[in-house]
Scaffold this active site. Structure first.
Site: not given
Ligand code: CMP
Length: 152
Positions: A9, A49, A112, A115, A126
């Site tokens: 990310k 998402y 975080n 993913h 995805e």
């Protein structure tokens, strides 16, 4: 054999942690079979998402995920989906165990770092969002017999 979509990310890219995170996957014995650096658009963020779009935290999540480039990876290995989720640790870096990627490098629920797909169905959906079929590089590393037994 399973494939998972892994996204490094914006925080991972900006903090120059891509190499260390990729090393965790490689050291474990997983294979990278596709890689692409890109800027997520608001439209792609909403597709990726989809299950979170109505949640209160979604606007902040979208703002974050489009804020800088990401590195999308297809990562392959035996039981790769669970193996990768375990390498990542709990969703929040504040709760992730030391030794996991988030436990070692993140102290945030949103920032975080990484993913990874949470099921085979999510992985298929995805991977299709980020890669076309001809972008996967099928290969068997020559050290495979040193990484897994023939009957595993
Ligand atoms: P990820 O694995 O990319 O999947 C959904 C993301 O939403 C998750 O990592 C976190 O970055 C983020 N997220 C999940 N729950 C929350 C929350 N309560 N507040 C803010 N962000 C969240």
């Amino acid at each position: 054999m399973q494939r998972s979509l892994v996204l490094l990310k914006p925080d991972c890219v900006e903090r120059k942690l891509m190499g260390q995170v990729i090393s965790r996957f490689e050291s474990k014995g997983l294979r990278i079979v596709a890689a692409k650096m890109l800027r997520v658009t608001p439209d792609l963020a909403k597709k990726h998402y989809a299950e979170h779009v109505e949640k209160p935290f979604y606007p902040g999540l979208e703002e974050f995920i489009i804020s800088a480039p990401i590195l999308a990876l297809a990562v392959e290995g035996l039981e790769a989906i669970t193996v990768i989720r375990n390498l990542l640790g709990a969703t929040s870096g504040l709760k992730a165990a030391p030794g996991t990627i988030r436990g070692d490098f993140s102290c945030s629920r949103q920032m975080n770092l990484v993913h990874a797909s949470d099921s085979e169905e999510s992985a298929a959906r995805e991977l299709d969002l980020y890669f076309s079929p001809n972008e996967f590089c099928d290969y068997t590393p020559i050290l495979t017999p040193m990484i897994q037994a023939a009957d595993e």
